[in-house]
Design an enzyme around this catalytic site. Structure first.
Site, PDB file in Angstrom:
ATOM      1  N   ARG A 145     -12.233  12.188 -47.029  1.00 25.28           N
ATOM      2  CA  ARG A 145     -10.790  11.970 -46.956  1.00 25.28           C
ATOM      3  C   ARG A 145     -10.490  10.570 -46.438  1.00 25.28           C
ATOM      4  NH1 ARG A 145      -8.319  14.058 -43.371  1.00 25.28           N
ATOM      5  NH2 ARG A 145     -10.063  14.674 -42.052  1.00 25.28           N
ATOM      6  N   HIS A 310      -8.253  27.014 -38.564  1.00 24.76           N
ATOM      7  CA  HIS A 310      -9.381  26.293 -39.145  1.00 24.76           C
ATOM      8  C   HIS A 310     -10.648  26.971 -38.637  1.00 24.76           C
ATOM      9  CE1 HIS A 310     -11.691  22.295 -39.813  1.00 24.76           C
ATOM     10  NE2 HIS A 310     -11.598  22.964 -40.929  1.00 24.76           N
ATOM     11  N   SER A 329     -17.726  20.385 -37.013  1.00 31.68           N
ATOM     12  CA  SER A 329     -18.940  20.151 -37.794  1.00 31.68           C
ATOM     13  C   SER A 329     -20.167  20.111 -36.886  1.00 31.68           C
ATOM     14  CB  SER A 329     -18.815  18.828 -38.554  1.00 31.68           C
ATOM     15  OG  SER A 329     -19.973  18.560 -39.301  1.00 31.68           O
ATOM     16  N   LYS A 333     -20.847  26.962 -37.448  1.00 30.69           N
ATOM     17  CA  LYS A 333     -19.796  27.877 -37.906  1.00 30.69           C
ATOM     18  C   LYS A 333     -20.183  28.573 -39.209  1.00 30.69           C
ATOM     19  CE  LYS A 333     -16.214  26.024 -39.800  1.00 30.69           C
ATOM     20  NZ  LYS A 333     -14.945  25.338 -40.118  1.00 30.69           N
ATOM     21  N   THR A 334     -20.666  27.800 -40.172  1.00 33.10           N
ATOM     22  CA  THR A 334     -21.027  28.375 -41.469  1.00 33.10           C
ATOM     23  C   THR A 334     -22.249  29.271 -41.346  1.00 33.10           C
ATOM     24  OG1 THR A 334     -20.116  26.462 -42.625  1.00 33.10           O
ATOM     25  CG2 THR A 334     -21.663  27.831 -43.842  1.00 33.10           C
ATOM     26  N   ARG A 415     -21.167  16.999 -51.180  1.00 36.84           N
ATOM     27  CA  ARG A 415     -20.471  18.288 -51.093  1.00 36.84           C
ATOM     28  C   ARG A 415     -20.723  19.133 -52.329  1.00 36.84           C
ATOM     29  NH1 ARG A 415     -17.217  19.922 -46.468  1.00 36.84           N
ATOM     30  NH2 ARG A 415     -16.983  18.035 -45.203  1.00 36.84           N
TER      31      ARG A 415
END
Length: 624
Positions: A145, A310, A329, A333-334, A415
């Site tokens: 971004r 989030h 990050s 979390k994932t 990604r």
């Protein structure tokens, strides 16, 4: 090859229109190749599409149409229309925006049609991923971004003007600047013969979903939003579709007048909440589409007294008990939300309304750096046909282009996007009841936060607003020692309102529906980074299991001094020696000094929130 492929696309979509005129027109276009012809505006031109074939270190390869394993959910998404003729824009509903030039509109293409278009348009490369051919694109110089180029229109006297937290994240621009950029984007589309339109939804809860329309120049950006947002399940859902918001993505265009417009560069990502429109210029990065809509949900939902988050979320396959995982990050979390005993709801963006929690999205957007099947099996296996790789190095191997996830010469932010149904055993309703457990993940490189702490309601708000993790030496230029990274609500870059507004909503949800909040440190133990050791995944898994099965809630607790946290004395399957961070340090004096240092950083960071919101949560942080 391209012409015959495009002919099949055209004839198939024309037949769905049921019109002889459309069929004749499409057949004529197909004869010359619908995008391969020199007259087509869709064809990739070096001056427009920012690709570098040298980057892939390859010779020219011919792409072939994929032959994916057919899945029912892939086939279920089938509302495609190709609209042809002078009324195409009106039929697509984009004439109301001033876009009337294109005579062919590709609307909500199926996955196979998207792939066919990408190949025929020469928009990228077909990678031979282990689990299936996957289309791959290069997004040019923007591989992430561009936050300094994101703007929100300040409409004086409006609801958004009064509620948005205007700062260096929510940067204000004027209605006059927006009009000029909007007119530029519309004028560009009016020079084109074709456009890609995607109508979709954000928010799986019927009470909280919003309708979104995207307009793109090429097939792969439509592929990206098709992966990431909730796809219409039937033509009935698109009947009389009136979008709550429209994104016009003219990424091949730039703002040459950016200095006169008081912007930061010729890239512009501008949202006008009152006009329900956004314009994207100058950046091809797919994530601008995704996170722009997330920022909108962070505005819309609180106005409806609902809580945007989030975080990732999962649900127990047997009991239906749900859990939330917040974390920046590198916190896990994932990884931690992927659990064989539980079904994934989503990996990134969720909402919490009066009925429970729900996914905003219809897919996942994962980093690929150093990706292996062993470390991230769900992500690795999700990379096959219908997934979309971005900025991943491809290496020629036995005549094929194979992804190399360890080569980061292009970017460390490679990604992949893929539809949620690529995850085996995902939670198909995409909604669940009110969460029993809310887990805040921190990768503490100072080594002083406990592996797990049970939080009081006030502490939960304090740590939610703080949004702490730490950067370690080598992760960024100039980082030579552990450095705190505070991101309010674990997503400061996407908050449109003041962070305390979201904390108040979380407090209200906990007061109304219950649920226990936890702080889990996935970082270092026994010393800071360079001295101590990273918490083992086995230890962290054991802690998460104890939280989710209820044993942590019923454990005996002792008080930690620096942060005033409650630490379990023992947990099943977890070494009790590491549960209190001080016990794991050989040098107790160094521990106390480091703990007080980090506590002071928390206090300093929280000064900007003192006295803000309905409650001053400062009292629930370290008292030093």
């Amino acid at each position: 090859m391209l012409a015959s492929t495009s002919g099949r696309i055209m004839l198939r979509t024309a037949t769905s229109l049921g019109g002889k005129t459309a069929l004749r027109a499409l057949s004529a276009r197909a004869a010359g190749g619908f995008v391969a012809s020199a007259s087509s505006n869709v064809s990739a031109k070096p001056t427009v599409y920012p690709m570098s074939k040298a980057w892939f270190n390859q010779t020219q390869y011919k792409s072939t149409v994929a032959k994916p394993e057919i899945t029912s959910e892939r086939d279920e998404y089938n509302v495609s229309k190709t609209l042809v003729g002078p009324t195409a824009c009106a039929e697509a509903g984009i004439d109301k925006l001033g876009i009337t030039g294109p005579t062919t509109i590709y609307k909500n293409l199926t996955y196979q049609e998207l792939y066919d278009h990408e190949v025929a348009n020469n928009e990228g490369w077909v990678a031979s991923a282990e689990y299936g051919d996957t289309f791959t694109v290069d997004t040019g110089k923007f591989t992430g971004r561009s936050p300094k180029d994101k703007w929100v229109v300040l409409n004086e006297g409006s609801e958004s003007a009064a509620n948005i937290d205007w700062n260096n994240i929510n940067q204000a621009t004027t209605p006059e600047v927006f009009k000029e950029l909007y007119d530029k984007a519309v004028a560009h589309f009016n020079t084109r013969e074709t456009a890609y339109v995607f109508d979709c939804f954000v928010g799986a809860s019927p009470k909280s979903k919003h309708k979104i329309r995207f307009i793109h120049e090429m097939a792969w950006p439509q592929h990206f939003v098709t992966n990431m947002f909730i796809r219409p399940a039937s033509e009935e859902e698109l009947k009389d579709f009136e979008p709550d918001f429209t994104v016009i993505n003219a990424c091949s265009q730039v703002d040459e007048d950016w200095e006169r417009h008081n912007l930061h560069s010729d890239v512009a990502v501008v949202f006008n909440i009152e006009e329900k429109k956004a314009v994207i210029l100058g950046t091809w990065y797919g994530g601008e589409n995704k996170k722009g809509i997330f920022s909108l949900m962070n505005y819309w939902l609180p106005m409806e007294n609902q809580f945007p988050m989030h975080c990732s979320a999962n649900v127990c396959k047997e009991s239906g008990e749900s859990a939330l995982f917040f974390g920046l990050s590198g916190t896990g979390k994932t990884t931690l939300s992927a659990d064989p005993k539980r079904a994934l709801i989503g990996d990134d963006e969720h909402g919490w309304d009066e009925d429970g929690i729900f996914n905003f999205e219809g897919g996942c957007y994962a980093k690929t750096i150093n990706l292996t099947e062993k470390t991230e099996p769900d992500i690795y296996r999700a990379i096959h046909t219908d997934a979309l790789l971005e900025n991943v190095k491809l290496v020629e191997t036995d005549g094929k282009l194979v992804p190399d996830y360890f080569d980061t010469t292009k970017t460390e932010n490679g990604r992949v996007s893929y539809p949620i149904f690529h995850i085996d055993g995902y939670h198909k309703p995409q909604m669940a009841g009110h969460p029993n457990n809310i887990i805040f993940l921190a990768c503490d490189a100072f080594g002083v936060l406990p592996p797990v702490a049970k939080l009081t309601s006030g502490q939960a708000m304090y740590h939610f607003i703080s949004g702490y993790t730490a950067k370690v030496a080598g992760t960024e230029r100039g980082i030579t020692e552990p450095t705190p990274n505070f991101s309010a609500c674990f997503g400061a870059a996407f908050l449109t309102l003041h962070p305390t507004r979201y904390a108040d909503l979380l407090q209200e949800k906990l007061d109304t529906h219950g649920g226990q909040a936890w702080l889990v440190n996935t970082g270092w133990s026994g010393g800071a980074y360079g001295t101590g050791e990273r918490m083992s995944i086995k230890t962290t898994r054991g802690i998460i299991d104890s939280i989710l099965d209820g044993s942590a809630l019923n454990a005996d607790y002792e008080k930690e001094e620096a942060f005033g946290l409650d630490i379990p004395v023992a947990l099943p399957g977890v070494d009790s020696h590491v549960l209190h961070p001080k016990n794991a340090w050989e040098d107790k004096e160094a521990y106390e000094k480091t703990a007080n240092k980090l506590a002071g950083m928390f206090v300093k960071n929280f000064e900007k929130y003192a006295g803000k919101g309905s409650t001053d949560y400062t009292q629930y942080g370290p008292q030093i």
